[in-house]
Design a protein around this motif. Structure first.
Motif, PDB file in Angstrom:
ATOM      1  N   SER A   1       0.834  -1.204   0.000  1.00 12.28           N
ATOM      2  CA  SER A   1       0.000   0.000   0.000  1.00 12.28           C
ATOM      3  C   SER A   1       0.868   1.253   0.000  1.00 12.28           C
ATOM      4  CB  SER A   1      -0.933  -0.014   1.210  1.00 12.28           C
ATOM      5  OG  SER A   1      -0.182   0.207   2.375  1.00 12.28           O
ATOM      6  N   ASN A   2       1.984   1.199   0.720  1.00  4.49           N
ATOM      7  CA  ASN A   2       2.904   2.343   0.732  1.00  4.49           C
ATOM      8  C   ASN A   2       3.382   2.658  -0.678  1.00  4.49           C
ATOM      9  OD1 ASN A   2       3.109   3.423   3.213  1.00  4.49           O
ATOM     10  ND2 ASN A   2       5.214   2.771   3.587  1.00  4.49           N
ATOM     11  N   VAL A   3       3.869   1.615  -1.327  1.00  5.61           N
ATOM     12  CA  VAL A   3       4.444   1.794  -2.664  1.00  5.61           C
ATOM     13  C   VAL A   3       3.380   2.298  -3.633  1.00  5.61           C
ATOM     14  CG1 VAL A   3       5.396   0.555  -4.617  1.00  5.61           C
ATOM     15  CG2 VAL A   3       6.286   0.120  -2.335  1.00  5.61           C
ATOM     16  N   VAL A   4       2.247   1.648  -3.587  1.00  4.10           N
ATOM     17  CA  VAL A   4       1.194   2.011  -4.540  1.00  4.10           C
ATOM     18  C   VAL A   4       0.687   3.426  -4.275  1.00  4.10           C
ATOM     19  CG1 VAL A   4      -1.157   1.477  -5.249  1.00  4.10           C
ATOM     20  CG2 VAL A   4       0.504  -0.351  -5.006  1.00  4.10           C
ATOM     21  N   THR A   5       0.510   3.749  -3.000  1.00  6.69           N
ATOM     22  CA  THR A   5       0.025   5.082  -2.673  1.00  6.69           C
ATOM     23  C   THR A   5       1.008   6.150  -3.123  1.00  6.69           C
ATOM     24  OG1 THR A   5      -0.992   4.122  -0.725  1.00  6.69           O
ATOM     25  CG2 THR A   5      -0.856   6.513  -0.811  1.00  6.69           C
ATOM     26  N   ALA A   6       2.289   5.917  -2.855  1.00  9.38           N
ATOM     27  CA  ALA A   6       3.290   6.907  -3.241  1.00  9.38           C
ATOM     28  C   ALA A   6       3.286   7.094  -4.754  1.00  9.38           C
ATOM     29  CB  ALA A   6       4.666   6.459  -2.766  1.00  9.38           C
ATOM     30  N   ALA A   7       3.275   5.973  -5.468  1.00 10.91           N
ATOM     31  CA  ALA A   7       3.293   6.070  -6.937  1.00 10.91           C
ATOM     32  C   ALA A   7       2.031   6.763  -7.443  1.00 10.91           C
ATOM     33  CB  ALA A   7       3.414   4.680  -7.535  1.00 10.91           C
ATOM     34  N   LEU A   8       0.921   6.427  -6.849  1.00 13.90           N
ATOM     35  CA  LEU A   8      -0.343   7.034  -7.289  1.00 13.90           C
ATOM     36  C   LEU A   8      -0.338   8.534  -7.035  1.00 13.90           C
ATOM     37  CD1 LEU A   8      -3.217   4.579  -6.397  1.00 13.90           C
ATOM     38  CD2 LEU A   8      -2.527   5.429  -8.634  1.00 13.90           C
ATOM     39  N   LEU A   9       0.194   8.911  -5.879  1.00 10.91           N
ATOM     40  CA  LEU A   9       0.236  10.340  -5.551  1.00 10.91           C
ATOM     41  C   LEU A   9       1.054  11.104  -6.584  1.00 10.91           C
ATOM     42  CD1 LEU A   9       0.621  10.933  -1.722  1.00 10.91           C
ATOM     43  CD2 LEU A   9      -0.900  12.079  -3.314  1.00 10.91           C
ATOM     44  N   VAL A  10       2.202  10.551  -6.893  1.00  9.80           N
ATOM     45  CA  VAL A  10       3.065  11.224  -7.858  1.00  9.80           C
ATOM     46  C   VAL A  10       2.398  11.241  -9.236  1.00  9.80           C
ATOM     47  CG1 VAL A  10       5.301  11.161  -8.998  1.00  9.80           C
ATOM     48  CG2 VAL A  10       5.141  10.641  -6.587  1.00  9.80           C
ATOM     49  N   PHE A  11       1.748  10.125  -9.559  1.00 12.20           N
ATOM     50  CA  PHE A  11       1.043  10.055 -10.849  1.00 12.20           C
ATOM     51  C   PHE A  11      -0.032  11.140 -10.921  1.00 12.20           C
ATOM     52  CE2 PHE A  11      -2.610   8.299 -13.190  1.00 12.20           C
ATOM     53  CZ  PHE A  11      -2.044   8.254 -14.445  1.00 12.20           C
ATOM     54  N   LEU A  12      -0.779  11.258  -9.811  1.00  9.03           N
ATOM     55  CA  LEU A  12      -1.822  12.279  -9.734  1.00  9.03           C
ATOM     56  C   LEU A  12      -1.207  13.670  -9.894  1.00  9.03           C
ATOM     57  CD1 LEU A  12      -4.904  12.210  -9.133  1.00  9.03           C
ATOM     58  CD2 LEU A  12      -4.308  12.928  -6.824  1.00  9.03           C
ATOM     59  N   GLY A  13      -0.086  13.876  -9.196  1.00 12.52           N
ATOM     60  CA  GLY A  13       0.590  15.171  -9.293  1.00 12.52           C
ATOM     61  C   GLY A  13       1.003  15.462 -10.720  1.00 12.52           C
ATOM     62  N   ASP A  14       1.503  14.427 -11.407  1.00 18.86           N
ATOM     63  CA  ASP A  14       1.888  14.613 -12.807  1.00 18.86           C
ATOM     64  C   ASP A  14       0.693  15.019 -13.647  1.00 18.86           C
ATOM     65  OD1 ASP A  14       4.538  14.277 -12.635  1.00 18.86           O
ATOM     66  OD2 ASP A  14       4.553  12.143 -13.157  1.00 18.86           O
ATOM     67  N   GLN A  15      -0.447  14.357 -13.369  1.00 17.91           N
ATOM     68  CA  GLN A  15      -1.655  14.676 -14.141  1.00 17.91           C
ATOM     69  C   GLN A  15      -2.086  16.117 -13.899  1.00 17.91           C
ATOM     70  OE1 GLN A  15      -3.366  12.256 -16.213  1.00 17.91           O
ATOM     71  NE2 GLN A  15      -1.319  11.414 -15.910  1.00 17.91           N
ATOM     72  N   LEU A  16      -1.920  16.585 -12.660  1.00 24.06           N
ATOM     73  CA  LEU A  16      -2.370  17.930 -12.310  1.00 24.06           C
ATOM     74  C   LEU A  16      -1.311  18.972 -12.589  1.00 24.06           C
ATOM     75  CD1 LEU A  16      -4.115  17.140  -8.933  1.00 24.06           C
ATOM     76  CD2 LEU A  16      -5.177  17.502 -11.134  1.00 24.06           C
ATOM     77  N   GLY A  17      -0.122  18.529 -13.017  1.00 27.70           N
ATOM     78  CA  GLY A  17       0.924  19.502 -13.319  1.00 27.70           C
ATOM     79  C   GLY A  17       1.696  19.954 -12.099  1.00 27.70           C
ATOM     80  N   VAL A  18       1.553  19.242 -10.988  1.00 27.02           N
ATOM     81  CA  VAL A  18       2.347  19.600  -9.805  1.00 27.02           C
ATOM     82  C   VAL A  18       3.154  18.378  -9.362  1.00 27.02           C
ATOM     83  CG1 VAL A  18       0.908  21.457  -8.931  1.00 27.02           C
ATOM     84  CG2 VAL A  18       0.303  19.100  -8.419  1.00 27.02           C
ATOM     85  N   GLY A  19       3.607  17.643 -10.371  1.00 32.70           N
ATOM     86  CA  GLY A  19       4.287  16.382 -10.096  1.00 32.70           C
ATOM     87  C   GLY A  19       5.509  16.542  -9.214  1.00 32.70           C
ATOM     88  N   SER A  20       6.366  17.528  -9.577  1.00 31.95           N
ATOM     89  CA  SER A  20       7.607  17.649  -8.818  1.00 31.95           C
ATOM     90  C   SER A  20       7.324  18.102  -7.392  1.00 31.95           C
ATOM     91  CB  SER A  20       8.547  18.623  -9.524  1.00 31.95           C
ATOM     92  OG  SER A  20       7.951  19.894  -9.593  1.00 31.95           O
TER      93      SER A  20
END
Lengths: 110, 276
Positions: free
Chosen positions: A63-82
């Motif tokens: 869950s840690n790994v998936v959540t972290a990856a999902l968060l970053v993915f979401l950030g990328d989608q919203l343009g605030v990935g970094s």
């Protein structure tokens, strides 16, 4: 013990195989690694507290790994990935520090 | 009686009150008020007795997950070394600047080097040309100066001395005539004739460049055979002078292959230097 064995095996395999990270996975891999380290340290803390459970470890790890990856993915989608990457890293870093200090208290009985 | 009773009753009542008070105190002193919930320590977890298969499975899962972590770590370690994705904008700009500066300097270096290469190439061509000319010159001047043995068409002249001594001036005239006729190389009784060759009258006869010559004189000449023959045999020429004045027997034989083996070491020039 199995955790240490697994770590060593993974590092050795990674060094010898020298895999190429697919471009799509490149921004997520470091975050996933940090999240996994956090999960590992959390489970180490649980081990010292005598409340370690394989099942909990496996679930928290995934869950840690998936959540972290999902968060970053979401950030990328919203343009605030970094920025979101930084946020995740900060949070995980704090957790890693607190876990390490808990482990330290168990080891040194401070 | 009543008093006595009263006295007797007083003590149990006080006792009762104390007891009640104590009870009330105990209730009042209770810490579990909801405001401060008492946290009970978790009971030590009892180790669940899982089945053997489940435990092995979970151990394997732990190993696999940790291996995945290690694998990912190693991969990322190798990957991040060559990645610019993690660099900030400032760093990227700086990197770009550095790279373009490097490119500029390399271009400059390249131009310089190719110019050098061009000049060296042309110099090499020139050098080759110079070497070719030098080789040609060496051959021709080697024959001319008597440094090299020569071979070719020409004539062999034999002068047999009969009565009187042939003077050196006559020999010189003969050589000059042959030169005028286009002789390219000459050998006089085994002495290579060059520009500095001199004939000197001596007591015993004639000496050429320090070597005394004895008749009959044999002169090998390389050149146009008919022209050389004509130069000697022409009416009133050197051949008839030799015959008439000195009673010598002169024979001229044309040959397709005259071999001149006599060579002469070139003298070291003390004053004359080549012009660059």
């Amino acid at each position: 013990m199995p955790a240490i064995i697994g770590l060593i095996v993974g590092v050795v395999v990674g060094i010898f195989i020298k895999p190429d990270v697919p471009v799509a996975l490149q921004p997520y891999l470091p975050i996933m690694v940090v999240a996994a380290i956090d999960a590992l340290l959390g489970s180490a803390r649980a081990y010292f507290e005598r409340s370690f459970s394989d099942r909990v470890f496996v679930i928290s790890f995934l869950s840690n790994v998936v959540t972290a990856a999902l968060l970053v993915f979401l950030g990328d989608q919203l343009g605030v990935g970094s920025q979101l990457t930084t946020a995740v890293i900060v949070v995980l870093g704090i957790r890693i520090f607190s876990n390490v200090s808990a482990i330290r208290r168990f080891i040194f009985r401070g | 009686m009543r008093r006595g009773h009263g006295h007797e009753h007083r003590q149990p009542r006080a006792f009762n009150r104390l007891w009640h008070q104590e009870m009330a105190d105990e209730i009042n002193d209770d810490l579990s008020t909801g405001m401060f919930p008492q946290v009970k320590k978790k009971p030590a977890k009892t180790v669940r007795h899982e089945s053997r298969r489940g435990r092995i499975l979970s151990t394997i899962l732990v190993i696999v997950l940790c291996a995945l972590l290690g694998f990912g770590y190693a991969t990322q370690l190798r990957n991040s070394q060559s990645s610019y994705a993690t660099l900030s904008e400032d760093e990227l700009v700086r990197l770009l600047d550095e790279t373009s500066t490097q490119i500029d300097s390399l271009e400059q270096q390249k131009t310089q080097l190719s110019e050098q290469l061009k000049s060296i190439k042309s110099a090499a061509d020139k050098q080759k040309e110079v070497e070719r000319i030098a080789k040609e010159n060496e051959e021709s001047s080697g024959i001319l100066s008597g440094r090299l043995a020569a071979q070719g068409k020409g004539v062999v002249i034999t002068v047999g001395q009969r009565e009187s001594h042939i003077p050196a001036s006559m020999m010189f005239t003969l050589i000059e005539e042959l030169r005028n006729a286009g002789a390219e190389a000459m050998e006089f009784n085994g002495v290579r004739v060059v520009t500095s060759t001199a004939f000197v009258d001596t007591q015993s006869g004639v000496s050429c460049d320090g070597r005394s010559l004895t008749p009959p004189y044999t002169i090998k000449v390389i050149g146009d055979p008919s022209a050389l023959q004509n130069a000697v045999q022409i009416a009133g020429g050197v051949g008839s002078q030799l015959r008439v004045k000195h009673g010598a027997a002169v024979s001229v034989v044309q040959s397709d292959s005259v071999q001149i083996d006599a060579v002469r070491q070139p003298s070291d020039y003390k004053y004359a230097k080549t012009v660059e």
